[in-house]
Write a protein that holds these residues in place. Structure first.
Motif, PDB file in Angstrom:
ATOM      1  N   LEU A  29       0.828  -1.208   0.000  1.00 46.39           N
ATOM      2  CA  LEU A  29       0.000   0.000   0.000  1.00 46.39           C
ATOM      3  C   LEU A  29       0.863   1.259   0.000  1.00 46.39           C
ATOM      4  O   LEU A  29       0.581   2.224  -0.710  1.00 46.39           O
ATOM      5  CB  LEU A  29      -0.918   0.010   1.225  1.00 46.39           C
ATOM      6  CG  LEU A  29      -2.151  -0.899   1.161  1.00 46.39           C
ATOM      7  CD1 LEU A  29      -2.828  -0.971   2.520  1.00 46.39           C
ATOM      8  CD2 LEU A  29      -3.134  -0.386   0.118  1.00 46.39           C
ATOM      9  N   LEU A  30       1.934   1.255   0.801  1.00 38.87           N
ATOM     10  CA  LEU A  30       2.781   2.453   0.875  1.00 38.87           C
ATOM     11  C   LEU A  30       3.461   2.716  -0.458  1.00 38.87           C
ATOM     12  O   LEU A  30       3.555   3.863  -0.911  1.00 38.87           O
ATOM     13  CB  LEU A  30       3.821   2.303   1.989  1.00 38.87           C
ATOM     14  CG  LEU A  30       3.243   2.316   3.403  1.00 38.87           C
ATOM     15  CD1 LEU A  30       4.340   2.061   4.423  1.00 38.87           C
ATOM     16  CD2 LEU A  30       2.549   3.636   3.702  1.00 38.87           C
ATOM     17  N   LYS A  31       3.938   1.656  -1.121  1.00 41.09           N
ATOM     18  CA  LYS A  31       4.559   1.858  -2.437  1.00 41.09           C
ATOM     19  C   LYS A  31       3.500   2.304  -3.447  1.00 41.09           C
ATOM     20  O   LYS A  31       3.782   3.120  -4.332  1.00 41.09           O
ATOM     21  CB  LYS A  31       5.238   0.572  -2.914  1.00 41.09           C
ATOM     22  CG  LYS A  31       6.539   0.248  -2.171  1.00 41.09           C
ATOM     23  CD  LYS A  31       7.583   1.337  -2.365  1.00 41.09           C
ATOM     24  CE  LYS A  31       8.815   1.088  -1.495  1.00 41.09           C
ATOM     25  NZ  LYS A  31       9.685   2.275  -1.394  1.00 41.09           N
ATOM     26  N   PRO A  67      -3.369   9.009  -4.205  1.00 37.54           N
ATOM     27  CA  PRO A  67      -3.314   9.849  -3.007  1.00 37.54           C
ATOM     28  C   PRO A  67      -4.310  11.008  -3.116  1.00 37.54           C
ATOM     29  O   PRO A  67      -4.822  11.270  -4.211  1.00 37.54           O
ATOM     30  CB  PRO A  67      -1.871  10.387  -3.001  1.00 37.54           C
ATOM     31  CG  PRO A  67      -1.135   9.624  -4.031  1.00 37.54           C
ATOM     32  CD  PRO A  67      -2.142   9.059  -4.985  1.00 37.54           C
ATOM     33  N   VAL A  89       0.886   4.141  -2.856  1.00 37.25           N
ATOM     34  CA  VAL A  89       0.614   5.561  -2.634  1.00 37.25           C
ATOM     35  C   VAL A  89       1.762   6.413  -3.183  1.00 37.25           C
ATOM     36  O   VAL A  89       1.548   7.490  -3.732  1.00 37.25           O
ATOM     37  CB  VAL A  89       0.398   5.838  -1.127  1.00 37.25           C
ATOM     38  CG1 VAL A  89       0.374   7.328  -0.840  1.00 37.25           C
ATOM     39  CG2 VAL A  89      -0.896   5.196  -0.652  1.00 37.25           C
ATOM     40  N   ALA A  90       2.990   5.889  -3.079  1.00 41.23           N
ATOM     41  CA  ALA A  90       4.158   6.651  -3.546  1.00 41.23           C
ATOM     42  C   ALA A  90       4.221   6.711  -5.069  1.00 41.23           C
ATOM     43  O   ALA A  90       4.855   7.617  -5.620  1.00 41.23           O
ATOM     44  CB  ALA A  90       5.433   6.035  -2.986  1.00 41.23           C
ATOM     45  N   ILE A  91       3.592   5.740  -5.754  1.00 43.16           N
ATOM     46  CA  ILE A  91       3.605   5.721  -7.220  1.00 43.16           C
ATOM     47  C   ILE A  91       2.149   5.704  -7.678  1.00 43.16           C
ATOM     48  O   ILE A  91       1.615   4.648  -8.032  1.00 43.16           O
ATOM     49  CB  ILE A  91       4.356   4.479  -7.761  1.00 43.16           C
ATOM     50  CG1 ILE A  91       5.636   4.230  -6.960  1.00 43.16           C
ATOM     51  CG2 ILE A  91       4.681   4.653  -9.243  1.00 43.16           C
ATOM     52  CD1 ILE A  91       6.238   2.862  -7.198  1.00 43.16           C
ATOM     53  N   PRO A  92       1.478   6.858  -7.700  1.00 47.96           N
ATOM     54  CA  PRO A  92       0.029   6.883  -7.945  1.00 47.96           C
ATOM     55  C   PRO A  92      -0.350   6.220  -9.269  1.00 47.96           C
ATOM     56  O   PRO A  92       0.203   6.555 -10.313  1.00 47.96           O
ATOM     57  CB  PRO A  92      -0.299   8.378  -7.983  1.00 47.96           C
ATOM     58  CG  PRO A  92       0.809   9.039  -7.237  1.00 47.96           C
ATOM     59  CD  PRO A  92       2.023   8.207  -7.493  1.00 47.96           C
TER      60      PRO A  92
END
Lengths: 306, 195
Positions: free
Chosen positions: A47-49, A240, A51-54
């Motif tokens: 999930l964090l990756k 995001p 969000v970092a790469i929309p």
């Protein structure tokens, strides 16, 4: 040292302790949120990756869930990795809070995570959805979790995953433009009323999950965080808050969201997305809001005013 | 090293969930400072590991994620016990890196590939202080207009290195800044202007 030392990640001893606690109504015998902690960590990293790469699809190790693929296993796993005791969960299925799928998933999380549930869009901190975005605008701090059957927008044009991966790497989306052009050549307009492809942050082509194209504009710069889970296809992606989401179109054929040209038979709304309901076998039909919370709130407001 | 080990999360399931939500909020709203409050009891990792940085590692790292850290043998032992994460010596091999001193060069870390940009490192950087509303002007996904963030205690030339990282999008690393129990994130999409 007096405090007992427990390994945080093993799960077993600490987990057992947890199982017998929790609010009334929460069942014992399962970890909080059903998934084990190793699985949650793996999903959380994905999930964090995401969000970092929309808009980029991140593969994850989708688990078997106590319901079949196609019933929202991806969305449930995302929700399970995110949800905590302070959350209030709303689940909608085609906009409705009272269908089998929505009721079952809400009950599932009430049981395994002991969370509060609601049908009110404004009262929810996490909204899991199948195929709709609520009519009530979402606000900062809310999380919208989509159940996604097919995360790959190019799937119908190029079935080979290795090829679509390369297309995303090269940002080569000409196939999709050709498909939309062929729609115009054949029908005079872009004949896609749902699952209408979008560009996220000007970089990644993304499937909005099969929401009606009517809902596409709501994704653009939405204040809430949007997370997408595809259980069978084992992909997670995200948009995001305040991120550009543009529906693909052409200068001379701009994107037009599709909506039935009618007013809701129950609340009279001319703005909301409508479902067509067949009422008899003699061609009788009516249009009603697909978003049940929006519709009942408006009906209650009208009754109060009368 | 004294030979004793301090505790990890008191409530492993709930604490990890709380920390994850703080990191998710930080990542989806770059430059907003989150506080990891309400852990019971508060984490007391071996120095120089800060409470927020330690909590992030406990929340996200495990046997599947090689970790690089420069916080010394006590911190390594603590992490190995509580998270079971393999400790690696080469920064390029790590999925998570914790730098309490000068970090390795951003371009030397795992960047992901054009096809798999998610296979990139997450750098957790201990800084002296994090304050909102002043300092850098941040723009990008997750930010409505602009967020302002003042970070004290960053290495020389960080802004230029970050510029280079952003230019590699969709590849590149993601950054978590930690100061005590405070935490902010810069995903690779965030643009940074010196205000």
């Amino acid at each position: 040292m007096t405090a007992p030392i427990r390994s945080a990640q093993g799960g077993a001893p600490a987990g057992v302790e947890h199982r017998n606690r929790g609010p009334a109504g929460q069942i014992s015998g399962y970890n909080v949120g059903y998934l084990d902690e190793n699985t949650k960590r793996m999903i959380r990293r994905a999930l964090l990756k995401a969000v970092a790469i929309p808009g980029h699809q991140v593969p994850f190790g989708s688990r078997e869930m106590p319901l079949p693929y196609g019933w929202g296993t991806g969305g449930i796993q995302v929700t399970a990795a995110v949800i905590g005791p302070g959350d209030t969960l709303k689940v909608i299925d085609q906009g409705a809070d009272d269908t089998t799928n929505a009721v079952s998933i809400r009950r599932f999380f009430a049981k395994v995570a002991g969370v509060a549930t609601t049908e009110r869009t404004a009262a929810a901190s996490i909204i899991q959805t199948r195929h709709r975005i609520p009519e009530t605008p979402l606000r900062e701090g809310q999380v919208l979790v989509y159940q996604v059957p097919m995360p790959e927008p190019l799937f119908r044009l190029e079935p080979r995953v290795a090829e679509t991966k390369r297309m995303h790497a090269l940002a080569d989306y000409s196939l999709m433009h050709v498909k939309l052009y062929e729609d115009i050549a054949r029908h005079g307009h872009i004949a896609t009323s749902y699952n209408y492809p979008v560009m996220v942050g000007g970089r990644y082509l993304m499937s909005p999950s099969p929401i009606p194209s009517f809902d596409n504009p709501k994704m653009h710069r939405m204040p809430a965080l949007q997370l997408f889970g595809a259980g069978r296809e084992k992909r997670i992606y995200a948009v995001p808050p305040y991120t550009d989401v543009r529906s693909l179109d052409f200068e001379d054929h701009p994107f037009e969201p599709i909506r039935a040209d009618a007013a809701c038979a129950l609340c009279g709304s001319r703005e909301s997305y409508l479902d067509e309901v067949v009422t008899d076998d003699a061609g009788g039909r009516m249009f009603v809001c697909s978003d049940t919370d929006y519709c009942t709130t408006r009906q209650a407001g009208r009754e109060a005013a009368e | 090293m004294t030979g004793t080990l301090t505790a990890g999360f008191g409530e492993p399931v709930l604490d990890a969930q709380r920390c994850f939500r703080a990191v998710l909020d930080a990542m989806s709203r770059p430059g907003r400072v989150q506080r990891l409050a309400g852990l019971s009891p508060p984490l007391a990792p071996p120095a120089p590991l800060g409470a927020a940085a330690a909590a992030v590692l406990l929340t996200l790292s495990d046997a599947d994620t090689p970790v690089w850290l420069d916080a010394g043998a006590a911190a390594e032992a603590w992490l190995r016990f509580h998270a079971g994460a393999p400790i690696v010596a080469a920064p390029a091999e790590a999925a998570f890196l914790l730098a309490s001193g000068p970090p390795p060069a951003l371009r030397d870390l795992a960047q992901g590939t054009d096809e798999e940009p998610h296979r990139s490192a997450t750098l957790i950087l201990e800084v002296a202080a994090l304050e909102e509303g002043d300092g850098w002007r941040l723009t990008g996904p997750g930010i409505e207009h602009a967020h302002w963030l003042r970070v004290t205690g960053l290495p020389e030339g960080f802004a230029a290195a970050w510029q280079g990282n952003r230019a590699r999008f969709p590849c590149g690393i993601d950054l978590l800044l930690c100061a005590g129990d405070r935490l902010a994130a810069l995903p690779r999409t965030t643009a940074l202007e010196i205000g």
